[in-house]
Design a protein around this motif. Sequence first.
Motif, mmCIF file in Angstrom:
data_model
loop_
_atom_site.group_PDB
_atom_site.id
_atom_site.type_symbol
_atom_site.label_atom_id
_atom_site.label_comp_id
_atom_site.label_asym_id
_atom_site.label_seq_id
_atom_site.Cartn_x
_atom_site.Cartn_y
_atom_site.Cartn_z
ATOM 1 N N LYS A 137 8.118 4.610 23.831
ATOM 2 C CA LYS A 137 7.913 4.787 22.833
ATOM 3 C C LYS A 137 5.866 5.569 23.043
ATOM 4 N N THR A 138 4.880 4.452 23.930
ATOM 5 C CA THR A 138 3.397 4.166 23.559
ATOM 6 C C THR A 138 3.298 5.278 24.703
ATOM 7 N N GLY A 139 3.680 5.336 26.463
ATOM 8 C CA GLY A 139 3.314 5.117 27.155
ATOM 9 C C GLY A 139 4.003 6.325 27.890
ATOM 10 N N GLY A 140 5.398 6.806 27.762
ATOM 11 C CA GLY A 140 5.918 7.456 28.758
ATOM 12 C C GLY A 140 7.175 6.607 29.082
ATOM 13 N N ILE A 141 7.366 7.909 29.619
ATOM 14 C CA ILE A 141 8.880 7.133 30.494
ATOM 15 C C ILE A 141 8.688 6.915 31.798
ATOM 16 N N ALA A 142 7.598 7.475 32.681
ATOM 17 C CA ALA A 142 7.301 7.470 34.063
ATOM 18 C C ALA A 142 6.415 5.878 34.222
ATOM 19 N N VAL A 143 6.139 5.882 33.390
ATOM 20 C CA VAL A 143 4.808 4.096 33.521
ATOM 21 C C VAL A 143 5.924 3.047 32.757
ATOM 22 N N ALA A 144 7.144 3.470 32.201
ATOM 23 C CA ALA A 144 7.078 2.565 31.378
ATOM 24 C C ALA A 144 8.218 1.701 32.199
ATOM 25 N N THR A 145 9.073 2.943 32.511
ATOM 26 C CA THR A 145 9.848 3.026 33.517
ATOM 27 C C THR A 145 9.349 2.064 35.588
ATOM 28 N N LEU A 146 8.026 2.479 35.869
ATOM 29 C CA LEU A 146 7.827 1.759 36.609
ATOM 30 C C LEU A 146 7.237 0.901 36.894
ATOM 31 N N GLY A 147 6.366 0.528 35.520
ATOM 32 C CA GLY A 147 5.874 -1.613 35.327
ATOM 33 C C GLY A 147 7.386 -2.412 34.735
ATOM 34 N N PHE A 148 8.501 -1.685 34.616
ATOM 35 C CA PHE A 148 9.465 -2.335 34.467
ATOM 36 C C PHE A 148 9.772 -3.140 35.961
ATOM 37 N N ALA A 149 9.564 -1.880 37.027
ATOM 38 C CA ALA A 149 10.320 -1.882 38.612
ATOM 39 C C ALA A 149 9.381 -3.008 38.378
ATOM 40 N N SER A 150 8.625 -3.791 38.379
ATOM 41 C CA SER A 150 7.755 -4.926 38.504
ATOM 42 C C SER A 150 8.866 -5.992 38.314
#
Length: 313
Positions: free
Chosen positions: A100-113
């Motif tokens: 909701k805050t930063g968009g799908i791509a950045v949230a998904t890549l952040g989770f991929a950590s």
Amino acid sequence: MSRPNSPTALPPISHGRALFYVHIVALFFGIVGVIGHLITAGAPAITLGRALCAVLTLICVGRLQRRPILGVLTPAQIFVLIVTGCLLAAHWVTFFQGVKTGGIAVATLGFASFPAFTILLEAVLLREHTRKAEWLTVALVTLGLILVTPAFNLADQGTIGLGWGVLSGLCFALLALSNRRGTVSMDPIQVACWQNVVVTLVMLPAAAGQLMGTSAWDWFWLAMLGVFCTGLAHFLFISSLAGIKASTAGTVIALEPVYGIAFAWALFGQEPTPRMLIGGAIVIAAIVWSGLRRSQVGLPPGPKKSKTKQIVP
């Protein structure tokens, strides 16, 4: 109290069908962020609705497979389910807040950590031996996240969204380690069902009112999250392990961010920058390489880990 019933063994399937199943799972995981973006409700309400739909789905799956959803649980197992259910709730809330805050791509890549966090937690909390190659994985994931960061400014929405995604990855790593340590003797469908029950109970006070006011379309997307991206995905993942190794399944599922970014780009025009693509490629490559390497050299010494206890993202 008596031990829970032994899980019903799944019939073996072909290697090709198992690979097909796990690619479908990766696809389902990849569209979680897309569906979260489509739902107008906030992150707590999305988490509650997803858990409710997942519980109903997993109960149906358990009955069809004759798996011990209502098997007797020891006090220690109940405690583990409560803790892991709370971690699952935190993982989902932070991930959807990131979307909701930063968009799908950045949230998904952040989770991929989360694999990097898993390595760190194994070293710090479990005192397991960490090889140099695993520290290299942590370094590569960190480099990738630095490149993915839209701006080094905490006022930037993209950066805040990435932070939520990374926090989601940390929660998921804690969840994964807790599952491996505490739910080895339990049926995976039973674990998933009761963890979603805990998520429902935890989120009810904060999100019940908001969930009741959601639109019919929101309920449709919530059902998609709970039925396909949680209940069915968990069942297909477990089924795939009857035909392929857990390490192979994990490597395929590491492609989840690729699906998520591709859908976000195609459906919403959320085009990643070249820097984000490079950073994402480094993160995904590090995850895949780490999974392949672990499958070749074996896991670090320690308690036996269950290959079916990984809860779906």
